[in-house]
Design an enzyme around this catalytic site. Sequence first.
Site, PDB file in Angstrom:
ATOM      1  N   SER A   1     -26.084 -40.193 -24.710  1.00  0.00           N
ATOM      2  CA  SER A   1     -26.394 -38.765 -24.825  1.00  0.00           C
ATOM      3  C   SER A   1     -27.894 -38.540 -24.888  1.00  0.00           C
ATOM      4  CB  SER A   1     -25.702 -38.178 -26.058  1.00  0.00           C
ATOM      5  OG  SER A   1     -24.309 -38.323 -25.927  1.00  0.00           O
ATOM      6  N   HIS A   2     -28.654 -39.558 -24.407  1.00  0.00           N
ATOM      7  CA  HIS A   2     -30.104 -39.503 -24.522  1.00  0.00           C
ATOM      8  C   HIS A   2     -30.735 -38.751 -23.353  1.00  0.00           C
ATOM      9  CE1 HIS A   2     -29.328 -43.445 -26.907  1.00  0.00           C
ATOM     10  NE2 HIS A   2     -28.891 -42.373 -27.515  1.00  0.00           N
ATOM     11  N   VAL A   3     -30.392 -37.488 -23.249  1.00  0.00           N
ATOM     12  CA  VAL A   3     -30.968 -36.644 -22.200  1.00  0.00           C
ATOM     13  C   VAL A   3     -32.242 -36.029 -22.749  1.00  0.00           C
ATOM     14  CG1 VAL A   3     -28.797 -36.225 -21.030  1.00  0.00           C
ATOM     15  CG2 VAL A   3     -29.444 -34.741 -22.903  1.00  0.00           C
TER      16      VAL A   3
END
Lengths: 588, 408
Positions: free
Chosen positions: A514-516
């Site tokens: 989820s490392h956007v």
Amino acid sequence: MATKLPATDVVVIGLGWAGSIIANELTDEGLDVVALERGPWRDTAADFNLASAPDELRYVQRQELMLRTAQNTITARNNPSQTALPMRSWGSFHPGNGTGGAGNHWAGITFRFQPSEFRLRSHLTERYGAAAIPQELVLQDWGTDWTEMEPFYDAFDKITGLSGKAGNLKGEIQQGGNPFEGPRSNEYPTRPLRQPYGPTLFAETARNMGYKPFPVPSALVSEPYTNSLGVTMGPCTFCGFCTNYGCANYSKASAITTILPVLVRKSNFTARTNSEVLRITRDASGKRATGVVFVDTSGQEWEQPAELVVVTAFTFENVRLMLLSGIGTPYDPRTNTGTTGRNYAYQTANGVQLFFDDKNFNPFIGGGAVGMGIDEFNNDNFDHSGLGFFGGGSIRVTPIGAAPINNRPVPPGTPSWGSEWKRQTVKNYLSNMSIGCEASSYTTRNNYLSLDPTYNDHLGRPLLRLTFDFPENDLKMAQYCTDKVGEIAKAMGPRQIVKSPSKGHWNTVPYQSSHVVGGFVMGADPKTSSVNKYLQSWDVPNVFVVGASAFPQNPGYNPTGTVGALSFKAANAIRTLYLKSPGALVQA
Amino acid sequence: MKTLVALLAGVAGLVVSLAHAQSGDASFEQVERGRYLAVLGDCAACHTTATGKPLAGGVVLKTPFGDLVGANITPDPDTGIGRWTLDDFQGAMSQGISRGGYHLYGAMPFTAYTKVTKEDNAALWAYLRTIEPVNNPVVPNQLPFPFNIRLSLVGWNFLNFTKGEFQPDPAKSVEWNRGAYIVQGLGHCGSCHTPKSLTGGDKNGQFLQGGTLDNWYAPDITADAHKGIGSWSSDDIVQYLKTGANRFDIASGPMAEMVEKSSQYWTDPDLKAVATYLLSVGGGGTSAPAPIAADDKGMAAGKAIYADRCAACHIGSGEGVPNLFPKLASAPLVNNDDATTLIRVVLAGGVAGATNAVPTAPAMPSYAWNLSDEDVANVLTYVRNSWGNSAPRVSPTDVATLRKQLQQ
């Protein structure tokens, strides 16, 4: 027509890590703070009951803690020539919802970025020359540096009770820690977690090969810890229900286990949950925010006037809210103008799976962030001369716990159902492990965020459109680093290894991380950044936008530690600079 | 904000003038002293509801005889005590007789308040005259026949009530006497912690040796080494009352409310005085029973349940985590004869109190849905007979009874 509420000093949008940290700091300063949270109230006592929290069906399959795509989603495409389509269920990444935000369902791996990352373009230019930087990459400095960042990393450590071992204490390299760390002012607040067998075996092998393994820094505390706000956490029990779950044991740091218990006791703090912000309002000049308009679950619109607006939602919503509110100029990849939406980046998830005959890893023992790692192939920790790419990845073994629905590891070629599948499941469940390599993602001109021209949310507002594909640079790096992982894997002596570097086009379906990041980035130049080094909007100085949306590119580390540090940094700037002299803190 | 301040000032002005008209001059010092005494006596526990205005009444007290409701004690003339005089108040506090001459129910702890000095009552009264009058009709007596007949209280008082102001013991220290005055008087600790007779009066021969009320067991708080708090230091007691937690335990249930509303605001000298006094109160003097053998069938079953369901928080050795998960080894609550609270928290769960000093408010989950009566009995029997603990076996019938009561 929105009903006007009594004015407040500060309105905070989103009550995850960033919003909770900033609301707590600003209420300490004596300001009245109203926080608006799109999702429900969540707390350990009510929501993460020990008897029901470890429920894979509920939290992984049905994504209880995630934003519902019916409420808000994004549209996605690989490049500007395509038409983007909405994501109907979350795959590649998991935007969270409710108090605690994505910080409830995170794993807890909490790296600090390295000093060179904050001045990446300058650093690479100095070391390799400007010509060595691949044409496709848009690399930028952050407009800040290590000495400015370190005190705020330290503050975040003390909130979360991070467990780990320092690798660099005030410039002295420490045995057993990560030697590539920037100089820390303090040791980790709690000792490293005890290591399961998989990470232990990996670390032994890596050490024998000359690498320097270290315990992965973790927001799961290893021993009883009372944080800098007086809130107590209990030791992690390795139950294996961290990633995608809330922690029932008060062991995993999140806003709800470390900050909100204190914040809700303050009379100058108000939280409004299930309240979705529609837009930030501005005065006639457009240079000053006057507050926000939000909508409750009945559809009633409210205007909350405020002197200061702090935007602390997830990356996607931070950027979308700026686009919907007209703050900053939307980025246009054809003309390379505008900054809102610019420099979106992601991460490549690479790994090697190992199948043994004679080992028992008890893989159900785990934590979101327990394990051992090496950093020799991360970022610019190795010489990139002549390799044709930049960047790298954090290599580590972090058994997250092997819950039964999703953990049926079988060697390639095994049928996906039937008696052979069952036989292989039994044979391999206990005796397999993985080495992961979470690697950097560098920005390109065509990877960006914008408003979708076709699809709207249930309130009639355009969805955010994500245009992204993996840069050639990142794919080359992924292959190189995965091969290095393969060498270690081979030395561990398994029956079979399966290498999986990131390949081909990005797609929305398999979960990666989820490392956007990016889209409203920080920097020293308003032509290429949206906020200054204090996370203050260049265009509207009483708006601060805090989160991973500020990262100009993504190093090979998990982002939350840096989001926490940036939150403290922004709060400190507001407390010590902005309140004394409200206005632009950096002259462009 | 400005309007609100103006409004409050107006109301306060009104009240002050009313107070002057009825009870003469009340100095700042006297009102302030009265405010502290109202906190010391935890008046809010019975007279302020979670969402209501301060001291406007309406808190329901469940007694074995039926429901009683805390009265409105704001100066509202129609529904509160606005028409009362200081003498009326003094009569209620020291004799249990309300304005108009009718008897109060023992749920109003006048059996303890009778020890409060006249000066303190006058201060309390002066404070009560200053608070916002709230029109809130409360029907205090909701008891069924025959307990609704107040005349029956004459007999009750005869059995259970000894009138009279606290008399200091000249042989003891000033601090001890202050502690005794608080514990026996305004603090009314015995209301929960002293066992009750058949008629609901305090068994004063067993003062502070533990009592059961509203499906909670308030443990023995004498200095008894096994069942009481004899192994706690004076500082441990002070810390518990001031913050809701110490290295042994963390307050939950009615005690958490008491800490939140009352004892966290007590002065340090008062907290120390209470600790000094409590540590001087001898317990029942019975010797600890021999623990049930580890190879007992119920113990073995309980041990397995403990490992699965309890050890993650309370630790395999029953040591707990300070300020987070209560220590079960050598815990007064665990070693007491009555396991009501233990059964209750296993079945219904509970949330600890929170104070500014200890703000965590951790929770214990409910296990009613996945532990049978026999499971609960076994795990509690194991907890009560391990790591130095020893206490009578918990029976599945006890669990079944409480399970039923909690569902009502």
